[in-house]
Scaffold this motif. Sequence first.
Motif, PDB file in Angstrom:
ATOM      1  N   GLU A 146       0.745  -1.340   0.287  1.00  0.00           N
ATOM      2  CA  GLU A 146      -0.068   0.089  -0.010  1.00  0.00           C
ATOM      3  C   GLU A 146       0.860   1.463   0.130  1.00  0.00           C
ATOM      4  OE1 GLU A 146      -3.143   2.507   2.806  1.00  0.00           O
ATOM      5  OE2 GLU A 146      -2.533   0.221   3.291  1.00  0.00           O
ATOM      6  N   LEU A 252       0.183  -6.834  -5.617  1.00  0.00           N
ATOM      7  CA  LEU A 252      -0.956  -5.811  -5.700  1.00  0.00           C
ATOM      8  C   LEU A 252      -0.091  -4.565  -5.187  1.00  0.00           C
ATOM      9  CD1 LEU A 252      -3.516  -4.520  -6.549  1.00  0.00           C
ATOM     10  CD2 LEU A 252      -4.302  -5.157  -4.370  1.00  0.00           C
ATOM     11  N   ILE A 254      -1.325  -0.913  -4.418  1.00  0.00           N
ATOM     12  CA  ILE A 254      -2.338  -0.211  -4.408  1.00  0.00           C
ATOM     13  C   ILE A 254      -1.914   1.080  -4.135  1.00  0.00           C
ATOM     14  CG2 ILE A 254      -3.240  -1.274  -2.433  1.00  0.00           C
ATOM     15  CD1 ILE A 254      -5.863  -0.710  -3.411  1.00  0.00           C
ATOM     16  N   VAL A 280      -2.814  -0.561  -8.847  1.00  0.00           N
ATOM     17  CA  VAL A 280      -4.109  -0.031  -8.927  1.00  0.00           C
ATOM     18  C   VAL A 280      -4.126   1.239  -8.050  1.00  0.00           C
ATOM     19  CG1 VAL A 280      -6.410  -0.184  -8.013  1.00  0.00           C
ATOM     20  CG2 VAL A 280      -5.233  -2.268  -8.820  1.00  0.00           C
ATOM     21  N   PHE A 295     -10.304   0.634  -1.552  1.00  0.00           N
ATOM     22  CA  PHE A 295      -9.108  -0.094  -1.188  1.00  0.00           C
ATOM     23  C   PHE A 295      -9.675  -1.583  -0.655  1.00  0.00           C
ATOM     24  CE2 PHE A 295      -6.541  -1.752   2.321  1.00  0.00           C
ATOM     25  CZ  PHE A 295      -5.272  -1.674   1.674  1.00  0.00           C
ATOM     26  N   GLU A 298     -10.683  -3.407  -3.519  1.00  0.00           N
ATOM     27  CA  GLU A 298      -9.492  -4.084  -4.509  1.00  0.00           C
ATOM     28  C   GLU A 298      -8.936  -5.199  -3.848  1.00  0.00           C
ATOM     29  OE1 GLU A 298      -9.211  -3.842  -7.685  1.00  0.00           O
ATOM     30  OE2 GLU A 298     -10.357  -2.164  -8.046  1.00  0.00           O
TER      31      GLU A 298
END
Length: 310
Positions: A146, A252, A254, A280, A295, A298
């Motif tokens: 993140e 991922l 993000i 993303v 968030f 996803e």
Amino acid sequence: MLWLASVVCISIFWAPSVSSSDLASKPKPVDLAYSCLRASEDTCSSDDVPIILIHGLSSFKESWKGISEVLALKTGKKVCVADLRNHGESPWSDEADTAAMTEDIKHLLDKLEIPKAVVLGHSLGGKVTVHLALNYPERVEKAIVEDMRPNGLSTEGIEELFLYLNLFKDIETLIPQGVSEREAKELFLKNFNDYLAKSNTSLSYDDPEMFPIKCIDGKCRWGTNTLLFKILMKDINSLWTESSGRFDGPGLFIYGTKSNFKIGDDESNIKKLFPNAKLVGVKGAGHVVHENPEFMTEVIKFIKESNFEH
């Protein structure tokens, strides 16, 4: 408020560090304070691949409150959260870089007898997630990062971090005394956001529980070792150990489209280390992306989908 049908098998642990059989070249791990929960009827059965949540700089495991419960409920998995070293209830150490933090997380996986986990980290926790996935890919089923680049920070991100550090260099003077813990956090939240509003930063906070302020009998203190702030003010790169290798599993990254950490601009470097990662961008979100409902949408979709469907 989210009520779980049953949340059991919750354990909290903190203790001095123990001897390690790791190679001498690797940092010695410490035993992290942690808690785990599951939201299902068969609460104490073994989970195939649990979720590990890792917080950001100067935060603590309680910052995932609400998110950990939703993840447990929506995925059916056990979810564990931990305080990084020098944070919350975990031991403090002069060895404070992300390589040492990574060894702590691996040690926690060993302690909990978790062969492989879905690992989600925010900011500093995202960097630890990167380092864990690249150095111990066999222990990571999926990596979720993140709002953090694998290596280094954008110019704007460095400027934002310095603004953050400048606020925290006199942290003890900013924490109210003689009030309840809730009141201390609420007053600090207001002062913190007032400071951030005057600066060119994407940081802002809505939840006073995000702050690791602990109060006993009206005496309040910050729950992070301020040594971290001193290290970063002296050499901002010393905390971020360079990460190398390759993680071929699902990843991922993000990030917030309004974040100064500019993750989208680093796609080529991300793909070199995480060739199967997808990026993303959450529109309108800043650095604390998990405050945005998109968030969770996803992340849950990514965790539940079969490997490489994305």
